[in-house]
Design a protein around this motif. Sequence first.
Motif, PDB file in Angstrom:
ATOM      1  N   GLY A 115       0.807  -1.209   0.000  1.00  0.00           N
ATOM      2  CA  GLY A 115       0.000   0.000   0.000  1.00  0.00           C
ATOM      3  C   GLY A 115       0.841   1.260   0.000  1.00  0.00           C
ATOM      4  O   GLY A 115       0.516   2.254  -0.656  1.00  0.00           O
ATOM      5  N   GLY A 116       1.980   1.232   0.743  1.00  0.00           N
ATOM      6  CA  GLY A 116       2.856   2.394   0.785  1.00  0.00           C
ATOM      7  C   GLY A 116       3.464   2.709  -0.560  1.00  0.00           C
ATOM      8  O   GLY A 116       3.622   3.871  -0.932  1.00  0.00           O
ATOM      9  N   GLU A 117       3.820   1.644  -1.313  1.00  0.00           N
ATOM     10  CA  GLU A 117       4.393   1.846  -2.638  1.00  0.00           C
ATOM     11  C   GLU A 117       3.362   2.456  -3.581  1.00  0.00           C
ATOM     12  O   GLU A 117       3.687   3.338  -4.383  1.00  0.00           O
ATOM     13  N   LEU A 118       2.122   1.995  -3.488  1.00  0.00           N
ATOM     14  CA  LEU A 118       1.062   2.544  -4.335  1.00  0.00           C
ATOM     15  C   LEU A 118       0.822   4.017  -4.007  1.00  0.00           C
ATOM     16  O   LEU A 118       0.611   4.841  -4.904  1.00  0.00           O
ATOM     17  N   ALA A 119       0.893   4.352  -2.712  1.00  0.00           N
ATOM     18  CA  ALA A 119       0.711   5.749  -2.302  1.00  0.00           C
ATOM     19  C   ALA A 119       1.841   6.618  -2.837  1.00  0.00           C
ATOM     20  O   ALA A 119       1.623   7.761  -3.254  1.00  0.00           O
ATOM     21  N   GLU A 120       3.071   6.089  -2.847  1.00  0.00           N
ATOM     22  CA  GLU A 120       4.206   6.843  -3.381  1.00  0.00           C
ATOM     23  C   GLU A 120       4.027   7.110  -4.873  1.00  0.00           C
ATOM     24  O   GLU A 120       4.326   8.205  -5.354  1.00  0.00           O
ATOM     25  N   LEU A 121       3.549   6.097  -5.604  1.00  0.00           N
ATOM     26  CA  LEU A 121       3.327   6.273  -7.035  1.00  0.00           C
ATOM     27  C   LEU A 121       2.239   7.309  -7.292  1.00  0.00           C
ATOM     28  O   LEU A 121       2.345   8.133  -8.200  1.00  0.00           O
ATOM     29  N   SER A 122       1.187   7.277  -6.485  1.00  0.00           N
ATOM     30  CA  SER A 122       0.116   8.255  -6.624  1.00  0.00           C
ATOM     31  C   SER A 122       0.631   9.663  -6.313  1.00  0.00           C
ATOM     32  O   SER A 122       0.257  10.641  -6.976  1.00  0.00           O
ATOM     33  N   THR A 123       1.511   9.767  -5.325  1.00  0.00           N
ATOM     34  CA  THR A 123       2.120  11.053  -4.991  1.00  0.00           C
ATOM     35  C   THR A 123       3.003  11.546  -6.128  1.00  0.00           C
ATOM     36  O   THR A 123       3.005  12.741  -6.475  1.00  0.00           O
ATOM     37  N   PHE A 124       3.751  10.632  -6.738  1.00  0.00           N
ATOM     38  CA  PHE A 124       4.574  10.991  -7.898  1.00  0.00           C
ATOM     39  C   PHE A 124       3.713  11.593  -9.002  1.00  0.00           C
ATOM     40  O   PHE A 124       4.072  12.614  -9.600  1.00  0.00           O
ATOM     41  N   LEU A 125       2.577  10.975  -9.293  1.00  0.00           N
ATOM     42  CA  LEU A 125       1.691  11.484 -10.330  1.00  0.00           C
ATOM     43  C   LEU A 125       1.189  12.888  -9.991  1.00  0.00           C
ATOM     44  O   LEU A 125       1.090  13.756 -10.867  1.00  0.00           O
ATOM     45  N   ALA A 126       0.868  13.126  -8.724  1.00  0.00           N
ATOM     46  CA  ALA A 126       0.371  14.439  -8.313  1.00  0.00           C
ATOM     47  C   ALA A 126       1.446  15.507  -8.484  1.00  0.00           C
ATOM     48  O   ALA A 126       1.170  16.619  -8.968  1.00  0.00           O
ATOM     49  N   VAL A 127       2.684  15.212  -8.071  1.00  0.00           N
ATOM     50  CA  VAL A 127       3.773  16.179  -8.218  1.00  0.00           C
ATOM     51  C   VAL A 127       4.059  16.433  -9.706  1.00  0.00           C
ATOM     52  O   VAL A 127       4.263  17.575 -10.132  1.00  0.00           O
ATOM     53  N   ALA A 128       4.058  15.360 -10.499  1.00  0.00           N
ATOM     54  CA  ALA A 128       4.308  15.513 -11.937  1.00  0.00           C
ATOM     55  C   ALA A 128       3.217  16.344 -12.597  1.00  0.00           C
ATOM     56  O   ALA A 128       3.483  17.137 -13.504  1.00  0.00           O
ATOM     57  N   ARG A 129       1.982  16.187 -12.132  1.00  0.00           N
ATOM     58  CA  ARG A 129       0.857  16.916 -12.718  1.00  0.00           C
ATOM     59  C   ARG A 129       0.954  18.404 -12.407  1.00  0.00           C
ATOM     60  O   ARG A 129       0.729  19.250 -13.264  1.00  0.00           O
ATOM     61  N   HIS A 130       1.279  18.730 -11.168  1.00  0.00           N
ATOM     62  CA  HIS A 130       1.286  20.136 -10.735  1.00  0.00           C
ATOM     63  C   HIS A 130       2.643  20.803 -10.877  1.00  0.00           C
ATOM     64  O   HIS A 130       2.732  22.035 -10.779  1.00  0.00           O
ATOM     65  N   ARG A 131       3.711  19.989 -11.064  1.00  0.00           N
ATOM     66  CA  ARG A 131       5.075  20.524 -11.042  1.00  0.00           C
ATOM     67  C   ARG A 131       5.302  21.319  -9.757  1.00  0.00           C
ATOM     68  O   ARG A 131       5.961  22.364  -9.740  1.00  0.00           O
ATOM     69  N   SER A 132       4.749  20.801  -8.674  1.00  0.00           N
ATOM     70  CA  SER A 132       4.835  21.507  -7.393  1.00  0.00           C
ATOM     71  C   SER A 132       4.565  20.530  -6.255  1.00  0.00           C
ATOM     72  O   SER A 132       3.564  19.805  -6.282  1.00  0.00           O
ATOM     73  N   PHE A 133       5.465  20.502  -5.259  1.00  0.00           N
ATOM     74  CA  PHE A 133       5.257  19.659  -4.088  1.00  0.00           C
ATOM     75  C   PHE A 133       4.115  20.226  -3.238  1.00  0.00           C
ATOM     76  O   PHE A 133       3.316  19.484  -2.680  1.00  0.00           O
TER      77      PHE A 133
END
Length: 294
Positions: free
Chosen positions: A3-21
């Motif tokens: 589950g933690g790995e899936l959450a990290e991947l989802s977080t990666f997508l969010a950062v890539a989408r917004h170009r902002s942490f």
Amino acid sequence: MQGGELAELSTFLAVARHRSFKKAAVERGVAASAVSHAIRNLEGRVGVRLFHRTTRSVSLTEAGERFLSELHPAFGQIEQALDSLNAYRETPFGTVRINIPSSIAPFVLKTVMGPLVKQNPGLRLDIVATDELVDIVADGFDCGIRFGERLMQNMIAVRIKPTLRFSVVGSPEYFQGRTPPRVPADLVEHLCIRYRFPSGAIYDWQFEKDGEAVDVEVSGAVTLDSQELMVEAALQGCGLAYVWDNRIASHLASGALIRCLDDWCAPDDGLFLYYPSRRHVSAGLRAVIDMMKK
């Protein structure tokens, strides 16, 4: 996959989408430090840097770009699989992200949000109101709301309610010693409160009567980027304002503002909810569409 790995991947997508942490953190409802920690964990686990970071910007590395191109479709399939479970539920679940112009958001959403969340307890609405032109695909929105003339290509558009209308108004103080405009061309003799888009462009006032459309480039001493402030400026006698009729009903009723050019202010019935033609329409988005059409 844990589950933690899936959450990290989802977080990666969010950062890539917004170009902002920071923006990714807002979207995910966590602290910015948690987003940064998740990305560091992911990069450490795969042994590859995915983002270039500076104090002012975040951008994908070449590896990050390739990872994004392969990961994004996979997550789309996951979302579609999860949404298919709605067939076994009484109501939809999941998050629907909506982009809408801030100038019309209160009127369009006034009677929508309450019924949606009450009738669909598993549904979450993530609404971003801004007058800035947004690419809903690049910014990760499920749908957007705009007027027809500003729709992007390759979109499915659904006409929704309400029908909105502009009005030209001024205060009794402003009209003292001035003749109200009778046709749009008369506006060149008046002080007008101008509206500036987030892009910096100034909005031309648009009129229509008996099939004749007229755009007027107005001038005046006050330029604002908020319709709410435009109403306040009009109330203070700064000039004429061109604002949504819904914003001024109480001021018209009290006499604090006076309408003019009324026969040139045609209702705009070109309000649409739109979404990418290639996008799977989730049960949550379908519930939003059905409510907006009523």
